[in-house]
Design a protein around this motif. Structure first.
Motif, PDB file in Angstrom:
ATOM      1  N   ALA A 476     -34.721  25.600 -28.598  1.00  0.00           N
ATOM      2  CA  ALA A 476     -35.924  25.287 -29.355  1.00  0.00           C
ATOM      3  C   ALA A 476     -37.154  25.240 -28.452  1.00  0.00           C
ATOM      4  CB  ALA A 476     -35.746  23.948 -30.074  1.00  0.00           C
ATOM      5  N   VAL A 477     -36.998  24.676 -27.263  1.00  0.00           N
ATOM      6  CA  VAL A 477     -38.128  24.588 -26.339  1.00  0.00           C
ATOM      7  C   VAL A 477     -38.520  25.981 -25.847  1.00  0.00           C
ATOM      8  CG1 VAL A 477     -38.812  23.777 -24.048  1.00  0.00           C
ATOM      9  CG2 VAL A 477     -37.681  22.220 -25.634  1.00  0.00           C
ATOM     10  N   THR A 478     -37.542  26.808 -25.549  1.00  0.00           N
ATOM     11  CA  THR A 478     -37.825  28.164 -25.086  1.00  0.00           C
ATOM     12  C   THR A 478     -38.596  28.945 -26.141  1.00  0.00           C
ATOM     13  OG1 THR A 478     -35.877  28.220 -23.646  1.00  0.00           O
ATOM     14  CG2 THR A 478     -36.802  30.341 -24.351  1.00  0.00           C
ATOM     15  N   GLN A 479     -38.131  28.889 -27.374  1.00  0.00           N
ATOM     16  CA  GLN A 479     -38.807  29.617 -28.447  1.00  0.00           C
ATOM     17  C   GLN A 479     -40.170  29.011 -28.767  1.00  0.00           C
ATOM     18  OE1 GLN A 479     -37.807  32.570 -29.605  1.00  0.00           O
ATOM     19  NE2 GLN A 479     -36.189  32.341 -28.062  1.00  0.00           N
ATOM     20  N   GLY A 480     -40.243  27.702 -28.732  1.00  0.00           N
ATOM     21  CA  GLY A 480     -41.510  27.045 -29.010  1.00  0.00           C
ATOM     22  C   GLY A 480     -42.573  27.405 -27.992  1.00  0.00           C
ATOM     23  N   ARG A 481     -42.167  27.514 -26.737  1.00  0.00           N
ATOM     24  CA  ARG A 481     -43.100  27.897 -25.682  1.00  0.00           C
ATOM     25  C   ARG A 481     -43.684  29.276 -25.962  1.00  0.00           C
ATOM     26  NH1 ARG A 481     -46.525  26.310 -21.585  1.00  0.00           N
ATOM     27  NH2 ARG A 481     -46.491  27.771 -19.842  1.00  0.00           N
ATOM     28  N   ARG A 482     -42.857  30.190 -26.400  1.00  0.00           N
ATOM     29  CA  ARG A 482     -43.338  31.552 -26.659  1.00  0.00           C
ATOM     30  C   ARG A 482     -44.169  31.625 -27.937  1.00  0.00           C
ATOM     31  NH1 ARG A 482     -37.657  34.135 -24.370  1.00  0.00           N
ATOM     32  NH2 ARG A 482     -38.344  34.056 -22.181  1.00  0.00           N
ATOM     33  N   ARG A 483     -43.804  30.850 -28.961  1.00  0.00           N
ATOM     34  CA  ARG A 483     -44.617  30.825 -30.183  1.00  0.00           C
ATOM     35  C   ARG A 483     -45.995  30.221 -29.922  1.00  0.00           C
ATOM     36  NH1 ARG A 483     -39.752  29.227 -32.672  1.00  0.00           N
ATOM     37  NH2 ARG A 483     -40.437  27.050 -32.555  1.00  0.00           N
ATOM     38  N   GLU A 484     -46.064  29.330 -28.971  1.00  0.00           N
ATOM     39  CA  GLU A 484     -47.326  28.657 -28.646  1.00  0.00           C
ATOM     40  C   GLU A 484     -48.417  29.652 -28.288  1.00  0.00           C
ATOM     41  OE1 GLU A 484     -48.937  25.556 -25.196  1.00  0.00           O
ATOM     42  OE2 GLU A 484     -46.782  25.756 -25.585  1.00  0.00           O
ATOM     43  N   PHE A 485     -48.025  30.766 -27.687  1.00  0.00           N
ATOM     44  CA  PHE A 485     -49.013  31.750 -27.244  1.00  0.00           C
ATOM     45  C   PHE A 485     -49.156  32.918 -28.213  1.00  0.00           C
ATOM     46  CE2 PHE A 485     -47.691  29.545 -23.405  1.00  0.00           C
ATOM     47  CZ  PHE A 485     -48.918  29.252 -22.831  1.00  0.00           C
ATOM     48  N   ALA A 486     -48.437  32.897 -29.307  1.00  0.00           N
ATOM     49  CA  ALA A 486     -48.465  34.017 -30.248  1.00  0.00           C
ATOM     50  C   ALA A 486     -49.841  34.201 -30.883  1.00  0.00           C
ATOM     51  CB  ALA A 486     -47.406  33.818 -31.333  1.00  0.00           C
ATOM     52  N   ARG A 487     -50.637  33.107 -30.944  1.00  0.00           N
ATOM     53  CA  ARG A 487     -51.953  33.217 -31.577  1.00  0.00           C
ATOM     54  C   ARG A 487     -52.978  33.921 -30.684  1.00  0.00           C
ATOM     55  NH1 ARG A 487     -55.137  28.715 -29.858  1.00  0.00           N
ATOM     56  NH2 ARG A 487     -53.940  27.281 -28.530  1.00  0.00           N
ATOM     57  N   PHE A 488     -52.636  34.126 -29.405  1.00  0.00           N
ATOM     58  CA  PHE A 488     -53.522  34.852 -28.511  1.00  0.00           C
ATOM     59  C   PHE A 488     -53.264  36.350 -28.662  1.00  0.00           C
ATOM     60  CE2 PHE A 488     -53.136  30.669 -26.608  1.00  0.00           C
ATOM     61  CZ  PHE A 488     -54.443  30.376 -26.258  1.00  0.00           C
ATOM     62  N   ALA A 489     -54.350  37.122 -28.709  1.00  0.00           N
ATOM     63  CA  ALA A 489     -54.220  38.565 -28.924  1.00  0.00           C
ATOM     64  C   ALA A 489     -53.319  39.210 -27.886  1.00  0.00           C
ATOM     65  CB  ALA A 489     -55.614  39.203 -28.897  1.00  0.00           C
ATOM     66  N   ARG A 490     -53.399  38.703 -26.669  1.00  0.00           N
ATOM     67  CA  ARG A 490     -52.603  39.281 -25.586  1.00  0.00           C
ATOM     68  C   ARG A 490     -51.113  39.177 -25.844  1.00  0.00           C
ATOM     69  NH1 ARG A 490     -52.524  36.706 -19.477  1.00  0.00           N
ATOM     70  NH2 ARG A 490     -51.075  38.195 -18.533  1.00  0.00           N
ATOM     71  N   PHE A 491     -50.706  38.160 -26.629  1.00  0.00           N
ATOM     72  CA  PHE A 491     -49.285  37.924 -26.851  1.00  0.00           C
ATOM     73  C   PHE A 491     -48.863  38.181 -28.301  1.00  0.00           C
ATOM     74  CE2 PHE A 491     -50.499  35.262 -23.228  1.00  0.00           C
ATOM     75  CZ  PHE A 491     -49.601  35.732 -22.280  1.00  0.00           C
ATOM     76  N   ALA A 492     -49.663  38.937 -29.017  1.00  0.00           N
ATOM     77  CA  ALA A 492     -49.295  39.278 -30.392  1.00  0.00           C
ATOM     78  C   ALA A 492     -48.044  40.154 -30.429  1.00  0.00           C
ATOM     79  CB  ALA A 492     -50.463  39.991 -31.081  1.00  0.00           C
ATOM     80  N   ASP A 493     -47.876  40.960 -29.396  1.00  0.00           N
ATOM     81  CA  ASP A 493     -46.700  41.827 -29.286  1.00  0.00           C
ATOM     82  C   ASP A 493     -45.477  40.981 -28.915  1.00  0.00           C
ATOM     83  OD1 ASP A 493     -44.753  43.662 -28.720  1.00  0.00           O
ATOM     84  OD2 ASP A 493     -45.967  44.864 -27.351  1.00  0.00           O
ATOM     85  N   PRO A 494     -44.389  41.031 -29.706  1.00  0.00           N
ATOM     86  CA  PRO A 494     -43.182  40.262 -29.377  1.00  0.00           C
ATOM     87  C   PRO A 494     -42.649  40.541 -27.977  1.00  0.00           C
ATOM     88  CG  PRO A 494     -43.039  41.126 -31.609  1.00  0.00           C
ATOM     89  CD  PRO A 494     -44.264  41.733 -30.990  1.00  0.00           C
ATOM     90  N   ALA A 495     -42.849  41.769 -27.490  1.00  0.00           N
ATOM     91  CA  ALA A 495     -42.379  42.098 -26.141  1.00  0.00           C
ATOM     92  C   ALA A 495     -43.139  41.288 -25.091  1.00  0.00           C
ATOM     93  CB  ALA A 495     -42.540  43.591 -25.879  1.00  0.00           C
ATOM     94  N   MET A 496     -44.439  41.072 -25.319  1.00  0.00           N
ATOM     95  CA  MET A 496     -45.227  40.260 -24.391  1.00  0.00           C
ATOM     96  C   MET A 496     -44.799  38.802 -24.468  1.00  0.00           C
ATOM     97  SD  MET A 496     -47.260  41.761 -22.348  1.00  0.00           S
ATOM     98  CE  MET A 496     -48.268  40.351 -21.879  1.00  0.00           C
ATOM     99  N   GLN A 497     -44.486  38.336 -25.675  1.00  0.00           N
ATOM    100  CA  GLN A 497     -44.005  36.966 -25.815  1.00  0.00           C
ATOM    101  C   GLN A 497     -42.698  36.777 -25.038  1.00  0.00           C
ATOM    102  OE1 GLN A 497     -43.817  35.414 -29.845  1.00  0.00           O
ATOM    103  NE2 GLN A 497     -45.517  36.739 -30.467  1.00  0.00           N
ATOM    104  N   ALA A 498     -41.823  37.779 -25.137  1.00  0.00           N
ATOM    105  CA  ALA A 498     -40.530  37.689 -24.453  1.00  0.00           C
ATOM    106  C   ALA A 498     -40.685  37.669 -22.942  1.00  0.00           C
ATOM    107  CB  ALA A 498     -39.641  38.846 -24.877  1.00  0.00           C
ATOM    108  N   ALA A 499     -41.817  38.176 -22.444  1.00  0.00           N
ATOM    109  CA  ALA A 499     -42.042  38.219 -20.998  1.00  0.00           C
ATOM    110  C   ALA A 499     -42.459  36.848 -20.437  1.00  0.00           C
ATOM    111  CB  ALA A 499     -43.102  39.260 -20.662  1.00  0.00           C
ATOM    112  N   ILE A 500     -42.842  35.928 -21.324  1.00  0.00           N
ATOM    113  CA  ILE A 500     -43.234  34.593 -20.864  1.00  0.00           C
ATOM    114  C   ILE A 500     -42.006  33.911 -20.269  1.00  0.00           C
ATOM    115  CG2 ILE A 500     -44.054  32.320 -21.618  1.00  0.00           C
ATOM    116  CD1 ILE A 500     -45.625  33.781 -23.830  1.00  0.00           C
ATOM    117  N   PRO A 501     -42.113  33.369 -19.072  1.00  0.00           N
ATOM    118  CA  PRO A 501     -40.939  32.774 -18.414  1.00  0.00           C
ATOM    119  C   PRO A 501     -40.261  31.713 -19.268  1.00  0.00           C
ATOM    120  CG  PRO A 501     -42.772  32.954 -16.881  1.00  0.00           C
ATOM    121  CD  PRO A 501     -43.319  33.305 -18.233  1.00  0.00           C
TER     122      PRO A 501
END
Length: 619
Positions: A476-501
């Motif tokens: 849950a924490v791992t996914q929540g961390r990546r969803r946190e940045f989904a609202r930024f244009a840079r991380f709209a792409d799921p592949a970019m979200q997956a790149a977040i450590p």
């Protein structure tokens, strides 16, 4: 032998008859103490004392004994006031005798707050060892740098092997990954022997999500009447809140007395909800200052996104302080909290140096240089103005009446680096000249400066968000961390979200460790810059700060992204700043007085180079 201990009304305390154990468990009819001796575990029924309290004094325990409490007919839990939990937050607690440690520092009385140059560090990533001893071995380096105080990110016992510390669940127990209680005490003793204050970050707004058993037997610790980002709030103002308040007040007293710390930084107090009088922040500060008396200097610091200046008030000083440099002069004394972290000055500097304007930087995007000037001259940039980022709500209280030392200024901190998706430091996202100019501003200004570990040599390692949760919480924490940045244009792409450590991966933690082997070449130039600035601060600025009052400064924006600020210091001298945060050369009248620092090569010809700073002093 000089010993120190804090007499707590709960937990395990060495007594003449053995050990006294006390637990507040208002949700239980019966509580048993379970003591481990070798392979055997014995259970002893505890006496009910009324009001939800249970107590037992037994000769079957001593220093080193492992113990747990049995609640609700079988569940065995650690002591919420455990002084040490060697096997992490789910394991047994250990009886600690604080009288076993020899402090040998009767002469230490702390340092005046205006002398503070704070260095924030995370114990687990500051050194290769990741321990209290690893920090101790680098104290001489910090002294040579020009630091006068180290601030430890929270060390209270957290779940797993790695954490920033803000998920602690046993607030009295230093985490065993960093060492035993005596190791922390040895670090504090060694730091103070070198003239370094030691401050500790404490968390009184929530407990971490794993390892907190209070919900099982003491639901009164929490209230559904108030909510925080972590769920139900700590109960500071409802039924049963007296015992809850005492738990946290005694935690502050415990760290300051038993560990002889020089101060505490209270995390995110805007998330503490208390409708009673006095507010828990006021009562805690009053109790702390009353317990210390005039024996030594102790400093309380806040993080408060609400910019509530009311807690930073000053009173008239009963007696002047004699500095080692100048004649005695009176100064207002702190009545509650010495200072607050000033996010406003960080945000203004960040926008000026990086050009980033998303997220909370939106509030500073219009005129970052004006926001910076107001911070330098008056404390907060937002003193009741509307914040667009916060839904156009008003934010802050008037702060111009406070001295500059009521505010901690910084260019980096754990939050502002680690809350980025990849944990980049500012030297990785802004021009070097811009960062050096910003450092020359905040390190020489009359406010209290704070460095984040590795900033002084432009450390190449990031500081990423890391933790070590188990079970469903881990995913849950791992996914929540990546969803946190989904609202930024840079991380709209799921592949970019997956790149977040992934915060739970060991590599995320290891990547965040400082690499001391890189302290050479270009990094050495950065270090020389910081050392020079801090030497100038020590020799020229600090001796003149004592006695500064509020409304002692004024500022002027005289060109786009260019600023003049002037302060009257405590000794009557005038300190002036001229700063150009643009990429263009500008015409500027150089301030009167002796030049303290100048980064512009043509400052004497009335020109100011891009990213240039000039400081002058007129006595």
């Amino acid at each position: 032998m000089l010993t120190r201990s804090h007499d707590m009304p709960f937990g395990a305390q060495i007594a003449e008859q053995g050990v006294r154990f006390r637990l507040w468990a208002p949700g239980c009819d019966r509580v048993a103490l379970c003591v481990t001796a070798g392979q055997d575990e014995r259970a002893f029924s505890m006496d009910s004392c009324g009001g939800g309290w249970f107590e037992l004094i037994t000769s079957h325990a001593s220093a080193g004994t492992r113990y747990r409490f049995e609640v609700n007919g079988g569940l065995r839990v650690p002591d919420p006031a455990s002084r040490f939990n060697p096997d992490d937050v789910h394991g047994a607690s250990e009886v600690i005798d604080p009288a076993d440690f020899d402090w040998r520092d009767a002469a230490w009385r702390g340092r005046p707050w205006e002398e503070a140059v704070v260095y924030e560090l995370h114990v687990g990533t500051f050194s290769p060892e990741g321990t209290f001893t690893g920090v101790l071995e680098r104290l001489d380096y910090l002294v040579e740098l020009g630091v006068t105080a180290i601030e430890l990110m929270p060390v209270a016992d957290f779940p797993g092997a790695r954490n920033w510390g803000y998920d602690g669940v046993l607030p009295y127990a230093p985490d065993s990954r960093y060492g035993r209680p005596d190791d922390l005490k040895a670090l504090i003793r060694a730091a103070q022997a070198r003239g370094l204050m030691v401050l500790l970050d404490v968390v009184y707004n929530h407990f971490g999500p794993e390892g907190n058993y209070l919900h099982v037997y003491a639901k009164e610790f929490f209230t559904e009447r108030h909510h925080t980002p972590w769920g139900a709030a700590i109960n500071f103002d409802g039924p049963g809140s007296r015992d809850v308040r005492e738990f946290f007040i005694h935690n502050a007293l415990y760290w300051l007395h038993e560990y002889h710390l020089d101060g505490l930084r209270l995390d995110a107090v805007h998330a503490i909800v208390d409708g009673s009088e006095p507010h828990i922040l006021t009562e805690l500060a009053e109790r702390v200052h009353a317990s210390i008396g005039g024996k030594r200097r102790v400093h309380l610091i806040l993080e408060n996104d609400a910019n509530a200046a009311r807690y930073l008030g000053r009173g008239s000083s009963a007696a002047p302080y004699v500095t080692p440099y100048l004649a005695p002069r009176a100064a207002p004394h702190v009545t509650q909290y010495a200072a607050q972290w000033n996010d406003d000055i960080h945000h203004a500097l960040h926008v000026l140096t990086t050009g980033e304007t998303d997220g909370y930087y939106t509030d500073y995007a219009d005129e970052p240089i004006r926001h910076l000037g107001r911070c330098l001259a008056e404390g907060f940039a937002y003193q009741g103005e509307v914040s667009a980022y916060r839904g156009h709500a008003k934010r802050g209280e008037t702060s111009a009446h406070l001295p500059p030392q009521a505010f901690v200024s910084f260019l980096q901190c754990h939050d502002q680096v680690g809350n980025r998706a990849f944990g980049e430091r500012i030297a990785h996202i802004a021009p070097a000249a811009a960062v050096r100019a910003a450092a020359a501003v905040y390190l020489l200004a009359p406010g209290i400066p704070m460095l984040f570990m590795g900033e002084e040599f432009a450390a190449k390692s990031p500081f990423q968000f890391f933790c070590d949760f188990s079970g469903e919480l881990r995913a849950a924490v791992t996914q929540g961390r990546r969803r946190e940045f989904a609202r930024f244009a840079r991380f709209a792409d799921p592949a970019m979200q997956a790149a977040i450590p992934d915060p739970n991966e060991m590599q995320t933690f290891l990547a965040s460790k400082l690499d001391w082997s890189l302290l050479k070449d270009a990094q050495a130039e950065w270090l020389a810059h910081y050392r020079n600035l801090l030497k100038l601060r020590r020799d020229v600025i600090v001796p003149r700060l004592r006695g500064m009052s509020g409304r002692s400064a004024r500022f002027e924006v005289f060109a786009p992204e260019s600023l003049r600020v002037q302060w009257q210091l405590g000794d009557g001298s005038t300190l002036r700043l001229l700063a150009n945060f643009s990429g263009e050369r500008i015409h500027a009248d150089i301030p009167a007085g002796q030049t303290v620092f100048a980064s512009s090569t043509e400052a004497g010809q009335g020109m100011l180079d891009p990213w240039s700073v000039v400081w002058t002093l007129e006595t």
